[in-house]
Design an enzyme around this catalytic site. Sequence first.
Site, PDB file in Angstrom:
ATOM      1  N   LYS A 154       1.695  -2.889   5.187  1.00 45.27           N
ATOM      2  CA  LYS A 154       0.759  -3.794   4.542  1.00 45.27           C
ATOM      3  C   LYS A 154       1.461  -4.563   3.418  1.00 45.27           C
ATOM      4  O   LYS A 154       2.185  -3.993   2.613  1.00 45.27           O
ATOM      5  CB  LYS A 154      -0.428  -3.027   3.970  1.00 45.27           C
ATOM      6  CG  LYS A 154      -1.610  -3.912   3.583  1.00 45.27           C
ATOM      7  CD  LYS A 154      -2.812  -3.053   3.184  1.00 45.27           C
ATOM      8  CE  LYS A 154      -4.079  -3.893   3.077  1.00 45.27           C
ATOM      9  NZ  LYS A 154      -3.990  -4.927   2.065  1.00 45.27           N
ATOM     10  N   SER A 185       0.831  -1.198   0.000  1.00 41.51           N
ATOM     11  CA  SER A 185       0.000   0.000   0.000  1.00 41.51           C
ATOM     12  C   SER A 185       0.866   1.248   0.000  1.00 41.51           C
ATOM     13  O   SER A 185       1.965   1.259   0.565  1.00 41.51           O
ATOM     14  CB  SER A 185      -0.908   0.010   1.230  1.00 41.51           C
ATOM     15  OG  SER A 185      -1.609   1.234   1.334  1.00 41.51           O
TER      16      SER A 185
END
Length: 470
Positions: free
Chosen positions: A322, A316
Site C-alpha cells: 500500500k 501501511s
Amino acid sequence: MNYRMESDSIGTLEIPEDAYYGVQSYRGMLNFPITGTKLHPDFINNLAKIKKAAALTNEAAGKLERRKAEAIIQACDEITEGKLHDAFIVDAIQGGAGTSANMNANEVIANRALEILGYKKGDYSHLHPNDHVNMAQSTNDVIPTAGKLTVLDLLEPLEKELKRLEKAFLDKSKEFDSVLKMGRTQLEDAVPMRLGQSFHAYASVTHRDIERIHASRKEMYVVNLGGTAIGSAINVPEQYLHQIVPTLSELTGYPVEQAEDLFDATENLDGFVNVSNALKTCGVNLSKICNDLRLLGSGPKTGFGEINLPAKQNGSSIMPGKVNPVIPEVVTQVAYQVAGANTTITMAAEAGQMELNAFEPVIFYNLFGSIAALTGAVQTLTDNCVTGITANEKRCRELLEASVGIVTALNPYIGYKKSAEIAKKSLKTGISVRELVLQEKILSKEEMDVILNPYKMTSPANELKEAVNS
C-alpha cells in the site's frame, strides 16, 4: 558552580557566574515555562541588529561613549554571527509584551560588552543593560520592530519556494496539455477538459498567493522604532529619533521607514494580521490543490487513477504494497495549522488595550511558525510530489468516453431537453452518447465529429462554432 549576585526592582538572585544573561532574563525564564521553545534565531539576530543600530545612533548623537558603543556593536555582531544564542533563555510566549525578551538581549549584549572592555559579567557600573544597551529604546518599540524584520526574513524563502511550485505546475500544464479528461463539478461528471488546464489553474492560484504574500510585506517595512513606550518618543534625543530607522535600514538592507503616527504603530498590530491572512489564504489554496491531487491519483484500481503520484514511502504497517499520498496529506495538515494560528493571531491583535498590545509574543510564535511550516510544506510538495507526477492518459480517455458529460456540447444544436433525454438513455442502456445521436439520426457523423471532438470542447465556445460552421 560559582554564582554572582544580581539585583533588580523585585529583589536579588544568584546568577551563574559565567552566564551572559542576567537577573531579569532569569526571572523571565522562571515565570514563563510555557512552550519549551526559545526565541526564534532570526528574532534574536534582529534584536541584536536593533541594539547595534541604537548604539551607532546614540554614539553619533554624543550620548554614548565610543568605547562602550564599540563594545556593544561587537557583541551584537557576534550574536548575528550565531554566537551567544544559548544565552537567550526566555520562552517564546511570555507576559509583559516581550519585556523579558528585550531584557534578555540587553543583558547578554551588556555582559559580552563588559568582557570586551575587560570587566566581569554583572559589573553593570561600567556598562548597564538598561542605561547603555537599551538607551533611547523601549520594549514597546524594539519588540514589534524585531518582529517585523523577522517576518521579512522568513517570507523571503517562502516566496522563493512558492515561485518554484508555480513553475512546477506550469511545466506540468505543458506536459499534460494534450491529455484529455472529464472535468468534474461537485464530484460529478461535467464537461471535457485537458489535464494541463487543471495544472495551469494550480499555477494561477499559486501566482496570486505569491503576489498576495509579497504585498503584505509592505506593512512590515513601517516600524515604530524611536517611539519608545507609547509613541511619544519620551527620553529620545532628536538626532536619534530621526536617524535610528535610516541606520537600521542600512544595517538590514530592508527599506524600513518610521511610521508617521508612532502612537498608531505602537498600539495596533493589524499588519501582522494582514500577513497571517495571506498565509491562511495560501494554505487554503494549497490544501484544495492537494485534495484534487489525492482524488485524481486515488486507486490504484478503485479510484480515479487519472494521475500517478510519486511513491515516497510504505503506506501501511499491515497492508503490504500500500502506498499513500503522504505529501499532499502533510500539506493539508500544515494548512490546518496555519488556519488555527491565524485565529490566534487575529484574537491577539484584537486584544490590545489603549496605547499598547501586550500579546505580541503569541503573535510572533504563531506567525513565525506558520511561515516556516508553509515554506517546508511548499518545498516538499514541489520536490516530492508535483515534479514527479505522471498522467495515466489511457485511464483519462476511458473515463471520458464512458461519461455522458459530453452531451453538454450538444445543447446549442439539439436543445437542453433533447440533450437530457440522450444523457438519461445513455446511462440506462450503456450506449454512448455518440452512438445514440447517430442511431436516432439527430445529427450527422460529420457534425458529431466536430461537435464532440473532446479537444475542441476544451477551447472557448467561439472557436468551436467557427469549426462547425466551416
